[in-house]
Design an enzyme around this catalytic site. Structure first.
Site, mmCIF file in Angstrom:
data_model
loop_
_atom_site.group_PDB
_atom_site.id
_atom_site.type_symbol
_atom_site.label_atom_id
_atom_site.label_comp_id
_atom_site.label_asym_id
_atom_site.label_seq_id
_atom_site.Cartn_x
_atom_site.Cartn_y
_atom_site.Cartn_z
ATOM 1 C CG PHE A 111 56.808 25.113 3.390
ATOM 2 C CD1 PHE A 111 57.229 24.983 4.704
ATOM 3 C CD2 PHE A 111 56.798 23.988 2.577
ATOM 4 C CE1 PHE A 111 57.629 23.757 5.204
ATOM 5 C CE2 PHE A 111 57.193 22.755 3.064
ATOM 6 C CZ PHE A 111 57.611 22.636 4.383
ATOM 7 C CD GLN A 112 60.679 22.227 2.317
ATOM 8 O OE1 GLN A 112 60.387 21.848 1.190
ATOM 9 N NE2 GLN A 112 61.098 21.383 3.255
ATOM 10 C CE LYS A 161 55.284 21.311 -7.212
ATOM 11 N NZ LYS A 161 54.852 20.761 -5.919
#
Length: 565
Positions: A111-112, A161
């Site tokens: 996702f993204q 992240k």
């Protein structure tokens, strides 16, 4: 001392002297934003990631520092691409930081997720995907070094992240050592000596100055050299503020919408000193007829720019400010040959002055309709010499370059290489953040303004008193001009039929809106806007089919200008 990746990033930014970040938060950078909450670094929340990069760009152009932008992964990151490409084409030092999905998910269509290293490889000076928190401090140090040295440019750091969350002992490198990157700083003394000799033999010299003069802070050295050898000076769009417009040696803009005297001087020159310029196609016109009789000295920090577009007789690689300084010192060592040069080139300067008098920049004035050139002249008349002017892209940009007098460097911020509509408003935002006490004005067209009009909200939120002058002709003006001149007035999809009430739009965002509909309203509107402490839109209903002239048609030489409609 152990720090997380996001803490290391912010500590590194402080070590690099960063005081402001322009950005937009998201899930992939939420750890960075959490640590920003306690950081002394100022953060400006734009309303779009493209605008964040343009704002960092405007900040960098106005200050000479490295601008910094921050965006999340996926669509947030891809929204930065136009801003990065704009900075790359104009050699603006930026560090753009994008979030990325955790490293175990990279390549799995998470996702993204977006491959920002792959996407931005052609439009960055360098880019990084950080895979280990232990590498982060070194990478940030390198990114700033690369962005600001040699030919400046944008560097992207893609930060997963999990790397933001991981921790390691923080050590910031004291210096940068990169085997594959060794930028040139000082010029070759022998080449400088050859250039001085070539200049002394000139009878029709011209200084052709590009954006490198602004980027290297070489305005003072440029002025000194021009006055020493009494050579006429013409500038590209990117160098408009590098040499005072009112100086008697100034010829104005060169190229497609350049002045008659500048284009004729370059066409007839016997020595052309190209200083920090790259011979862009909008400057040269048809290459075969560009400075056909001139010996060309090309000075540039980037060796790959030399001989890329035109033949060069004498290349000099080095920092432009240092090259011009050394060149002037070398010439001043021999007063007698210098005196002979100035005497021998007197007829040339007279010829240039004759061209100035024969075809000055002018427009047909009107008492019935607002001429856009008149608005620009009035803005110049009512602002100080240190006002920072930004533009969007189109006719208004060219009229500003033609009719606004720039006295100080770094006061004209515009997208030259990429020609990015929507650049001016966020660039003005960034410049105003950098210089809160200075007057910042964005001169815009009605089409360009709508590309990033949402940044009015940012101006209002941070109380940034940017003034926006919209020259509204209800057309995509520059394309319409080409359609008029070269496509038999077939105005295919360039008419902005839906009238927008820009005054109400300003008020909807909490700004002030003013409108001028006749020439008598123009001065009062500008004066009123400059008195208002907050952001203001000034809408000027200008003549609809006004053209930017002179104009060198496509595939024509600089001496084949269209001078009137």
């Amino acid at each position: 001392m152990k720090l997380t990746g996001s803490q290391i990033l912010l500590e590194c930014l402080q070590r690099e002297g960063v005081d402001t970040i322009f950005g937009y938060p998201g899930g992939a950078v939420i750890n960075i934003y959490d640590d920003l909450f306690d950081s002394p670094i100022n953060h400006i929340l734009t309303r779009h990631e493209q605008a964040a990069v343009h704002a960092a760009d405007g900040y960098a152009r106005a200050t000479g520092k490295v601008g910094v932008a921050l965006a999340t992964s996926g669509p947030g990151a891809t929204n930065t691409v136009t801003g990065i490409a704009t900075a790359y084409m104009d050699s603006i030092p930026l560090v753009v930081i994008t979030g990325q999905v955790p490293t175990p998910l990279i390549g799995n269509d998470a996702f993204q997720e977006a491959d920002m290293v792959g996407i931005t490889r052609p439009i960055t000076k360098h880019n990084y995907l950080v895979k280990n928190v232990k590498d982060l401090a070194r990478i940030v140090k390198q990114a700033f070094f690369i962005a600001r040295t040699g030919r400046p440019g944008p560097v992207l750091i893609d930060l997963p992240k999990d790397v933001q969350i991981d921790s390691t002992r923080f050590v910031y490198p004291e210096k940068v050592e990169m085997a594959g990157y060794k930028p040139t700083f000082g010029p070759n003394a022998r080449q400088v000596e050859k250039a001085a000799s070539m200049i002394l033999e000139a009878r029709k010299p011209v200084l052709y100055v590009g954006g490198g003069a602004v980027l290297s802070d070489a305005a003072a050295e440029l002025k000194s050299l021009a006055e020493l050898i009494q050579a006429p000076v013409t500038t590209t769009l990117m160098a408009k503020s590098a040499f005072p417009t009112r100086h008697p040696l100034c010829l104005g803009l060169l190229g497609m919408h350049g002045t008659y005297c500048a284009n004729m001087a370059v066409t007839n020159a016997d020595v052309l000193i190209a200083a920090g310029a790259r011979f862009d196609d909008r400057v040269t016109g048809r290459i075969a007829s560009f400075a056909p009789d001139a010996k060309i000295i090309h000075i540039d920090i980037d060796p790959t720019s030399i001989k890329k577009n035109v033949r060069v007789d004498l290349p000099i690689v080095g920092n432009l400010r240092e090259v011009l300084d050394q060149m002037a010192k070398r010439l001043a060592e021999n007063p007698e040959p210098l005196s002979t040069l100035i005497e021998a080139t007197t007829p040339w300067r007279r010829q240039v002055d004759d061209w100035k008098q024969a075809q000055p920049l002018a427009y047909q004035k009107s008492e019935a309709v607002i001429k856009p050139q008149f608005v620009i002249e009035k803005i110049r008349e009512l602002t100080h010499d240190d006002a920072i002017i930004t533009t969007e892209v189109g006719q208004h940009q060219m009229w500003t370059a033609q009719f606004f007098d720039f006295i100080q460097p770094r006061t004209f911020l515009t997208s030259g290489g990429l020609g990015t509509m929507g650049f001016g408003l966020p660039a003005a935002l960034g410049a105003q953040v950098a210089f809160p006490e200075r007057q910042v004005i964005d001169i815009s067209g009605d089409g360009s303004f709508q590309m990033n009009s949402q940044e009015l909200a940012t101006l209002v939120q941070y109380r940034l008193p940017v003034k926006i002058a919209i020259l509204n002709n209800n057309f995509l003006g520059m394309v319409r001009q080409w359609q008029q001149m070269f496509f038999n007035r077939r105005y295919s999809h360039t008419c902005m039929e839906l009238p927008i009430d820009f005054v109400k739009l300003a008020e909807a965002y909490g700004a002030t809106g003013l409108r001028a509909e006749k020439p008598g309203d123009v001065e009062a509107t500008i004066r009123r806007a400059l008195e208002i402490p907050g952001p203001v839109i000034m809408e000027f209903k200008v003549s609809r089919e006004e053209n930017v002239l002179p104009m060198v048609p496509p595939a024509a030489g600089l001496n084949e200008m269209v001078l009137s409609s």
